[in-house]
Design a protein around this motif. Structure first.
Motif, mmCIF file in Angstrom:
data_model
loop_
_atom_site.group_PDB
_atom_site.id
_atom_site.type_symbol
_atom_site.label_atom_id
_atom_site.label_comp_id
_atom_site.label_asym_id
_atom_site.label_seq_id
_atom_site.Cartn_x
_atom_site.Cartn_y
_atom_site.Cartn_z
ATOM 1 N N GLU A 22 -4.792 7.687 1.462
ATOM 2 C CA GLU A 22 -4.184 9.049 2.169
ATOM 3 C C GLU A 22 -4.250 10.219 1.447
ATOM 4 O O GLU A 22 -4.758 10.124 0.210
ATOM 5 C CB GLU A 22 -2.767 8.736 2.618
ATOM 6 N N PRO A 59 -1.607 11.001 -1.799
ATOM 7 C CA PRO A 59 -2.045 10.142 -3.035
ATOM 8 C C PRO A 59 -3.274 10.080 -3.903
ATOM 9 O O PRO A 59 -3.359 10.022 -4.935
ATOM 10 C CB PRO A 59 -1.327 8.820 -2.527
ATOM 11 N N LYS A 60 -4.165 10.266 -2.944
ATOM 12 C CA LYS A 60 -5.389 10.309 -3.311
ATOM 13 C C LYS A 60 -5.768 11.619 -4.401
ATOM 14 O O LYS A 60 -6.111 11.501 -5.635
ATOM 15 C CB LYS A 60 -6.671 10.155 -2.568
ATOM 16 N N GLN A 91 1.325 4.205 -2.814
ATOM 17 C CA GLN A 91 0.731 5.507 -2.715
ATOM 18 C C GLN A 91 2.004 6.583 -3.099
ATOM 19 O O GLN A 91 1.844 7.359 -3.753
ATOM 20 C CB GLN A 91 0.441 5.690 -1.182
ATOM 21 N N THR A 96 0.712 -1.182 -0.099
ATOM 22 C CA THR A 96 0.059 0.002 0.049
ATOM 23 C C THR A 96 0.580 1.419 0.145
ATOM 24 O O THR A 96 0.634 2.083 -1.055
ATOM 25 C CB THR A 96 -0.897 -0.013 1.298
ATOM 26 N N TYR A 97 1.665 1.386 0.956
ATOM 27 C CA TYR A 97 2.412 2.590 1.191
ATOM 28 C C TYR A 97 3.475 2.886 0.022
ATOM 29 O O TYR A 97 3.792 4.083 -0.341
ATOM 30 C CB TYR A 97 3.180 2.702 2.465
ATOM 31 N N LEU A 103 -5.226 3.645 -2.471
ATOM 32 C CA LEU A 103 -5.032 5.018 -2.028
ATOM 33 C C LEU A 103 -5.977 5.265 -0.917
ATOM 34 O O LEU A 103 -7.233 5.528 -1.321
ATOM 35 C CB LEU A 103 -5.244 5.981 -3.259
#
Length: 724
Positions: A445, A448-449, A412, A408-409, A443
């Motif tokens: 956060e 990133p979104k 992002q 995930t991170y 995404l």
């Protein structure tokens, strides 16, 4: 004294009454003072452990008459700890102070002067003044070097007394002493005084600077640091002077002490601003590289200090370490703060020739376990693509490989940097957009979104299902952060401009604009919504030209620090300022600013970004108090050119110093004085009628690494003026 291992038995907490009884018992049948020595060791040990021993003050003071040096040291240590907290009993010690100041043993004379300087109480300061003057001229260099430091302590306690008694001029004379340690301590004291906002401005001329350089080989490591640091107070008038001085100190780069190395580099970087010989500058840069690399083999704390300083140095002089990027590759056992510092330096040193191996390192770091380190590594890959165009293709492929990991991170951070790459190279890498859209659910956060929303809105004309993607993202519009809401608002307008005939686009933009203008409290979001709505209502074509206007390409210029601020920060190399990357004025009270001084030898490039240090002036305005009383002057009357300046009082110490024609303190006002060296003695007195008010008004500085252009704060003791 006894060995440290034997003294461990004294570190046991005891009671005040027991120690007092033991001291009284030791007065009888203790010809060799063994019992008294043991009791004092216990008391000093308890002070070290944090126990309050101040009730024993009168009992311990009685031991001061003992002729044993070891006992005197412990009593004086007790006085240093509790002397200022006992102003009503300190008079008991004054006779012993005066007696020890005239002792035959230079160690006792120096010990008495040193202890008195630690107790800033008027009765002690009065007794110190005459004895300090004699100590500065003592026949023993140990006493003179101790007295030099005591002048700085006296100045901190009572600057007016120190100036009126001529101690600053005596320090200046000590710079010509035959003993190198005395010279170093005199320089250290003058630098300490000069670094205060209310202190004198300490400047060196060429003659004194050369004599200080001659004292470096015989000085201790601390003495060398003080002397090298003082060279920043010498302003070369000719290129040849700066070049000759640099050649004389460059040998200090071979020193084994890290502080001496960094201080030498600071002095060399300063002198390079006043050189014109390009070959010599390149030679010095080449010589500075190996010592900096050697510092990286030290412990992690020293490494971090070196890395933070290197980060500043390579921004100003990139050639220093341009071929040494390999030494900054992270090791498996490096602490995280060292790894992050190395990562930033690797990016700074990256260029087309070494981009491939730097990228390979970044990819390796992206698979580490530390979350912050991985994020920084992924972001560094994107920054490398923007900085080095030749490596952009490899960086994009590396980012795609990282996105496929589905971590995930990592995904992002990859989306965030990909947005910047799209702006840096428009029309080259849009083919990876479907891969990004597949990871939309990862995404969670704001940053990133919002980056992904920008990509969808910017390229809505080539994304077939852009309206569906934006509609899904807008489902939680009211719960999103302001950053994401702003991005969704702009993206929906772009979608409408691209697909103005599509019913879904019309519904989406209407829905988002209605939310932004009616259901959101944020004024920025609401105002932007009203602006878009009016533009679309008046002329949709013009709105499209505005929203889809060509954007400037992203460059790496924003990564560089302002040149003027960088030159200022490099004057603080090897200090806390170089670690925080902030000027000391922003986080140290009463710290004086530093900046390059203009001279005929200053490089045109450095002069173009010169940040002058301007003295703060008092505003020439009157204070109007309502109510009955005498007629008050208007503001214009105070600044009238016909009004005669107020003459200084005869009892004013600044007036006395101004009356001396050969004084080495030039005083345009009492808030700024200049101590020149022996050849610069003729100074004219200032005519500022408000000079006796000092810098009574200060301002707050924002806590950012920006050039400091003025000095603030008033002097100690200004309250005395208010009494008159």
């Amino acid at each position: 004294m006894a060995n440290p291992g034997q003294d461990a038995k004294f570190f046991q907490r005891g009671k005040i009454e027991e120690f007092r009884a033991e001291l009284h018992a030791a007065e009888a049948k203790d010809k060799k003072f063994v019992k008294r020595k043991m009791v004092l060791k216990k008391i000093v040990a308890n002070i070290t452990m944090g126990t309050d021993m101040s009730p024993l003050f009168p009992d311990v003071v009685q031991c001061l008459g003992t002729p044993l040096l070891e006992i005197k040291k412990m009593v004086y240590l007790f006085l240093v700890s509790y002397g200022r907290s006992k102003p009503d009993q300190i008079h008991l010690v004054i006779p012993n102070f005066l007696q020890d100041c005239n002792d035959r043993n230079p160690l006792i004379r120096a010990l008495a002067i040193r202890t008195m300087s630690y107790i800033p109480i008027p009765v002690v300061t009065d007794a110190l003044t005459d004895n300090l003057r004699h100590a500065l001229k003592d026949r023993d260099p140990y006493v003179r070097k101790t007295a030099a430091i005591c002048v700085a302590k006296l100045y901190a306690a009572d600057p007016r007394r120190a100036e009126k008694e001529g101690f600053v001029e005596m320090l200046r004379d000590l710079m010509l002493d035959s003993n190198a340690t005395v010279v170093a301590n005199a320089v250290a004291a003058l630098c300490e005084i000069g670094d205060r906002q209310d202190g004198v401005t300490f400047r060196l001329n060429l003659t004194i600077a050369n004599k200080l350089l001659a004292a470096i080989p015989e000085s201790s490591e601390w003495g060398q640091i003080y002397i090298l640091d003082s060279l920043l107070r010498y302003v070369p008038e000719r290129h040849a002077d700066a070049e000759l001085m640099a050649e004389r100190i460059i040998v200090q780069l071979q020193h084994g002490n890290s502080a001496v190395i960094l201080t030498t580099i600071k002095a060399l970087l300063y002198l390079m601003n006043y050189m014109e010989n390009r070959e010599l500058i390149e030679y010095i840069c080449k010589k500075m590289g190996p010592p900096l690399v050697t510092l990286l083999s030290s412990g992690p704390e020293v490494q971090y200090v070196a890395l933070r300083n290197i980060l500043l140095i390579i921004q100003r002089r990139p050639s220093v370490l341009k071929n040494d990027v390999r030494v900054f590759f992270c090791k498996y056992n490096d602490p995280i703060y060292v790894k992050l510092a190395k990562l930033e330096i690797m990016y700074r040193l990256a260029r087309a020739e070494n981009a491939r191996e730097v990228l390979a390192e970044f990819q390796e770091y992206a698979s580490e376990v530390d979350l912050d380190f991985v994020r920084k590594a992924v972001r560094s890959i994107g920054r490398l693509a923007i900085k080095v165009e030749a490596a952009a293709d490899d960086c994009i492929q590396a980012l795609l490989n990282l996105i496929e990991t589905k971590v995930t991170y990592v995904v992002q951070e990859a989306v965030i940097v990909t947005k910047d790459i799209f702006r840096r190279y428009p029309g080259r890498y849009e083919g990876i957009i479907p891969t990004l859209c597949e990871n939309l659910d990862a995404l969670d956060e704001p940053e990133p979104k919002s980056a992904m929303v920008w990509i969808i809105g910017q390229f809505a004309n080539i994304i077939d299902n852009a309206d569906e993607l934006l509609d899904d993202l807008c489902f939680t519009f009211l719960e999103e952060s302001t950053e994401v809401q702003l991005a969704l608002l702009t993206a929906s307008v772009k979608l409408f401009v691209y697909k103005s005939q599509a019913e879904k686009a019309k519904e989406l933009v209407h829905k988002v604009l209605k939310w932004a203008t009616e259901e959101v409290d944020n004024p920025d979001l609401r105002d932007r919504g009203f602006m878009y709505w009016r533009m679309l209502a008046v002329n949709p074509t013009v709105a499209g030209e505005i929203v889809l206007a060509e954007k400037p390409a992203i460059t790496t210029d924003s990564d560089r620090m302002d040149r003027g601020a960088l030159d200022q920060l490099l004057l603080h190399t090897a200090t806390l300022g170089s670690i925080y990357h902030k000027n000391p004025e922003t986080f140290i009270r009463n710290a004086a600013g530093k900046a390059l001084m203009d001279s005929p030898a200053l490089n045109p490039q450095s002069r173009a970004v010169l940040v002058p240090l301007i003295r703060t002036q008092l505003p020439p305005t009157a204070i109007n108090v309502p109510g009955p009383g005498p007629v008050e002057l208007k503001a214009g009357d105070l600044s009238s050119p016909t009004q005669a300046p107020i003459p200084p009082s005869k009892s004013d110490p600044s007036a006395e110093s101004n009356s001396s024609s050969d004084a080495s303190i030039s005083e345009p006002s009492t808030s700024q004085r200049t101590v020149s060296s022996l050849e610069d003695r003729n100074a004219s007195a200032g005519n500022d009628p408000y000079s006796n008010l000092d810098g009574a008004f200060g301002t707050y500085m924002v806590d950012e690494p920006r050039p400091m252009t003025s000095s603030h704060q008033g002097r100690h003791g200004d309250d005395e003026d208010l009494l008159f």
